[in-house]
Write a protein that holds these residues in place. Structure first.
Motif, PDB file in Angstrom:
ATOM      1  N   LEU A   4      47.049 -70.666 -46.167  1.00  0.00           N
ATOM      2  CA  LEU A   4      45.811 -70.151 -45.595  1.00  0.00           C
ATOM      3  C   LEU A   4      45.352 -70.999 -44.421  1.00  0.00           C
ATOM      4  CD1 LEU A   4      43.560 -68.016 -45.947  1.00  0.00           C
ATOM      5  CD2 LEU A   4      42.365 -69.668 -47.406  1.00  0.00           C
ATOM      6  N   VAL A   5      45.444 -72.313 -44.556  1.00  0.00           N
ATOM      7  CA  VAL A   5      45.032 -73.204 -43.467  1.00  0.00           C
ATOM      8  C   VAL A   5      45.914 -73.014 -42.247  1.00  0.00           C
ATOM      9  CG1 VAL A   5      44.924 -75.633 -42.778  1.00  0.00           C
ATOM     10  CG2 VAL A   5      43.956 -74.920 -44.961  1.00  0.00           C
ATOM     11  N   MET A   6      47.217 -72.923 -42.457  1.00  0.00           N
ATOM     12  CA  MET A   6      48.139 -72.734 -41.338  1.00  0.00           C
ATOM     13  C   MET A   6      47.901 -71.413 -40.620  1.00  0.00           C
ATOM     14  SD  MET A   6      50.368 -75.179 -40.656  1.00  0.00           S
ATOM     15  CE  MET A   6      51.808 -74.338 -40.002  1.00  0.00           C
ATOM     16  N   SER A   7      47.518 -70.384 -41.365  1.00  0.00           N
ATOM     17  CA  SER A   7      47.292 -69.084 -40.743  1.00  0.00           C
ATOM     18  C   SER A   7      46.076 -69.078 -39.828  1.00  0.00           C
ATOM     19  CB  SER A   7      47.123 -68.007 -41.821  1.00  0.00           C
ATOM     20  OG  SER A   7      45.924 -68.214 -42.560  1.00  0.00           O
ATOM     21  N   PHE A   8      45.154 -70.031 -40.023  1.00  0.00           N
ATOM     22  CA  PHE A   8      43.953 -70.123 -39.181  1.00  0.00           C
ATOM     23  C   PHE A   8      44.060 -71.218 -38.125  1.00  0.00           C
ATOM     24  CE2 PHE A   8      41.928 -67.983 -42.843  1.00  0.00           C
ATOM     25  CZ  PHE A   8      41.319 -66.942 -42.172  1.00  0.00           C
ATOM     26  N   ASN A   9      45.245 -71.773 -37.952  1.00  0.00           N
ATOM     27  CA  ASN A   9      45.435 -72.839 -36.967  1.00  0.00           C
ATOM     28  C   ASN A   9      46.305 -72.333 -35.821  1.00  0.00           C
ATOM     29  OD1 ASN A   9      44.890 -76.007 -36.964  1.00  0.00           O
ATOM     30  ND2 ASN A   9      46.841 -75.642 -35.929  1.00  0.00           N
ATOM     31  N   THR A  10      46.071 -72.855 -34.639  1.00  0.00           N
ATOM     32  CA  THR A  10      46.887 -72.453 -33.501  1.00  0.00           C
ATOM     33  C   THR A  10      48.316 -72.928 -33.682  1.00  0.00           C
ATOM     34  OG1 THR A  10      46.287 -74.465 -32.293  1.00  0.00           O
ATOM     35  CG2 THR A  10      44.905 -72.524 -31.953  1.00  0.00           C
ATOM     36  N   GLY A  11      49.253 -72.142 -33.188  1.00  0.00           N
ATOM     37  CA  GLY A  11      50.647 -72.476 -33.355  1.00  0.00           C
ATOM     38  C   GLY A  11      51.048 -73.725 -32.597  1.00  0.00           C
ATOM     39  N   ALA A  12      50.487 -73.917 -31.384  1.00  0.00           N
ATOM     40  CA  ALA A  12      50.839 -75.094 -30.594  1.00  0.00           C
ATOM     41  C   ALA A  12      50.383 -76.371 -31.279  1.00  0.00           C
ATOM     42  CB  ALA A  12      50.219 -74.985 -29.207  1.00  0.00           C
ATOM     43  N   ASP A  13      49.192 -76.345 -31.867  1.00  0.00           N
ATOM     44  CA  ASP A  13      48.700 -77.533 -32.562  1.00  0.00           C
ATOM     45  C   ASP A  13      49.487 -77.782 -33.837  1.00  0.00           C
ATOM     46  OD1 ASP A  13      46.429 -79.598 -33.011  1.00  0.00           O
ATOM     47  OD2 ASP A  13      46.434 -78.424 -34.859  1.00  0.00           O
ATOM     48  N   ALA A  14      49.868 -76.721 -34.535  1.00  0.00           N
ATOM     49  CA  ALA A  14      50.651 -76.892 -35.761  1.00  0.00           C
ATOM     50  C   ALA A  14      52.018 -77.491 -35.474  1.00  0.00           C
ATOM     51  CB  ALA A  14      50.808 -75.551 -36.471  1.00  0.00           C
ATOM     52  N   ALA A  15      52.552 -77.257 -34.272  1.00  0.00           N
ATOM     53  CA  ALA A  15      53.861 -77.809 -33.920  1.00  0.00           C
ATOM     54  C   ALA A  15      53.811 -79.297 -33.626  1.00  0.00           C
ATOM     55  CB  ALA A  15      54.429 -77.072 -32.708  1.00  0.00           C
ATOM     56  N   THR A  16      52.619 -79.832 -33.383  1.00  0.00           N
ATOM     57  CA  THR A  16      52.503 -81.253 -33.057  1.00  0.00           C
ATOM     58  C   THR A  16      52.537 -82.150 -34.290  1.00  0.00           C
ATOM     59  OG1 THR A  16      50.077 -81.117 -33.103  1.00  0.00           O
ATOM     60  CG2 THR A  16      51.182 -80.723 -30.983  1.00  0.00           C
ATOM     61  N   GLY A  17      52.262 -81.609 -35.462  1.00  0.00           N
ATOM     62  CA  GLY A  17      52.249 -82.435 -36.662  1.00  0.00           C
ATOM     63  C   GLY A  17      51.768 -81.647 -37.859  1.00  0.00           C
ATOM     64  N   PRO A  18      51.963 -82.187 -39.050  1.00  0.00           N
ATOM     65  CA  PRO A  18      51.567 -81.453 -40.266  1.00  0.00           C
ATOM     66  C   PRO A  18      50.058 -81.322 -40.396  1.00  0.00           C
ATOM     67  CG  PRO A  18      52.259 -83.691 -40.802  1.00  0.00           C
ATOM     68  CD  PRO A  18      52.568 -83.490 -39.353  1.00  0.00           C
ATOM     69  N   ILE A  19      49.647 -80.225 -41.030  1.00  0.00           N
ATOM     70  CA  ILE A  19      48.235 -79.956 -41.315  1.00  0.00           C
ATOM     71  C   ILE A  19      48.079 -79.964 -42.826  1.00  0.00           C
ATOM     72  CG2 ILE A  19      46.356 -78.299 -41.054  1.00  0.00           C
ATOM     73  CD1 ILE A  19      47.753 -77.285 -38.549  1.00  0.00           C
ATOM     74  N   TRP A  20      47.100 -80.714 -43.313  1.00  0.00           N
ATOM     75  CA  TRP A  20      47.021 -80.940 -44.744  1.00  0.00           C
ATOM     76  C   TRP A  20      45.943 -80.114 -45.436  1.00  0.00           C
ATOM     77  CZ3 TRP A  20      51.283 -83.046 -46.161  1.00  0.00           C
ATOM     78  CH2 TRP A  20      51.923 -83.978 -45.346  1.00  0.00           C
TER      79      TRP A  20
END
Length: 315
Positions: free
Chosen positions: A46-62
């Motif tokens: 759910l968190v990943m689906s609400f995050n921009t793809g470019a930012d998600a590629a820079t590092g893990p989201i917890w």
């Protein structure tokens, strides 16, 4: 006369030992840990689906999105065939389970009669497909010969009968008191009236449990669409979402063809913040797929244990 709390509460309370308190603490801690471990993957999606793809590629989201956006859902929901596919899937989830429950209940009611001629032979032939399944080619030939290719009925008829479901329902019917049906027949009721006015109402827990399983199976299935349906107007939701993921991956591959190193690809992804990456598209599709089932599940949850147990133990 006033009644104090000391007069109401028992004076001799059972005192718990330190070992009992320690056991409860450890037990609760383990249960909380496993609950977090079980829930966190869904929260991460759910968190990943609400995050921009470019930012998600820079590092893990917890735990929370670093750069909140709704562009991922806009990208998925703007697909032109999504709405028609949603209607097809909803119709499939309504019609398919209803027909499946009726067919299995009729077969279970019929095979619950021990005086039925050839009862054991029928059960033997119904059991064979559980252990010997057809190949993709043979199944395709059967669908073609029955005229089910590019036909909405290909979603309904092949899964209308399930031997395991029928066996559980038959066992449940056999556990019902025989006196109920005998008294109804003495009052002039036939088998049809007994089935619809007596057997079906008494079998609602079993019916509800297996109906939900059928709804989930129809909702999540895209394999049937992939093999037997080429008409785009008959595409299901899962197949369209599968196409969206493939399109996102293909778009990324085309955009990154001119770059060779990983650092160049990451730099291009960071510069194009508005385009969702395939990773976040996959997470968004997972949320879209599972979100409707979260609303259906609570209405059927109370029937699961009761419905499965009533037909699982042979009297």
């Amino acid at each position: 006369m006033k009644v104090s709390a000391s007069n109401v509460l028992p004076k001799n309370k059972i005192k718990r030992t330190k070992g009992e308190r320690a056991f409860d603490f450890v037990n609760v801690s383990i249960m909380v840990f496993w609950a977090i471990v079980s829930v966190y993957p869904f929260w991460y999606i759910l968190v990943m689906s609400f995050n921009t793809g470019a930012d998600a590629a820079t590092g893990p989201i917890w735990f929370f999105p670093r750069e909140f956006t709704l562009e991922n859902y806009a990208y998925v929901l703007q697909y032109d065939r999504l709405h028609s596919a949603f209607i097809v899937t909803v119709l499939r989830c309504l019609i398919g389970p209803a027909i499946s429950v009726i067919v299995c209940m009729l077969a279970a009611f019929t095979l619950s009669k021990r005086f039925l001629p050839g009862r054991k032979t029928l059960l033997f032939f119904f059991m064979i497909p559980m252990f010997i399944g057809g190949t993709i080619i043979s199944n395709y030939v059967v669908m073609a010969n029955f005229g089910l290719l590019n036909n909405f009925l290909v979603y309904i008829l092949p899964g209308a009968f399930g031997f395991f479901t029928m066996i559980i329902m038959r066992t449940h019917i056999e556990q019902l008191p025989d006196e109920l049906q005998e008294s109804a027949m003495m009052d002039g009721a036939g088998y049809v009236r007994i089935f619809f006015q007596m057997i079906l109402p008494l079998s609602m827990p079993v019916i509800a449990a297996f109906a939900f399983f059928a709804v989930v199976g129809n909702w999540l299935d895209y394999y049937t669409n992939l093999l037997y349906v080429t008409d785009r107007n008959l595409s299901t939701l899962q197949f369209v979402l599968y196409e969206i993921i493939n399109r996102a991956e293909a778009t990324q591959l085309i955009d990154f063809t001119s770059t060779s190193s990983a650092s160049q690809r990451r730099l291009m992804s960071m510069q194009n913040n508005t385009v969702p990456t395939p990773e976040v598209i996959k997470m968004t599709v997972m949320v879209v797929v599972t979100f409707p089932l979260l609303f259906v599940y609570p209405f059927f949850q109370k029937y699961f244990v009761k419905g499965m147990l009533t037909g699982a133990v042979k009297a």
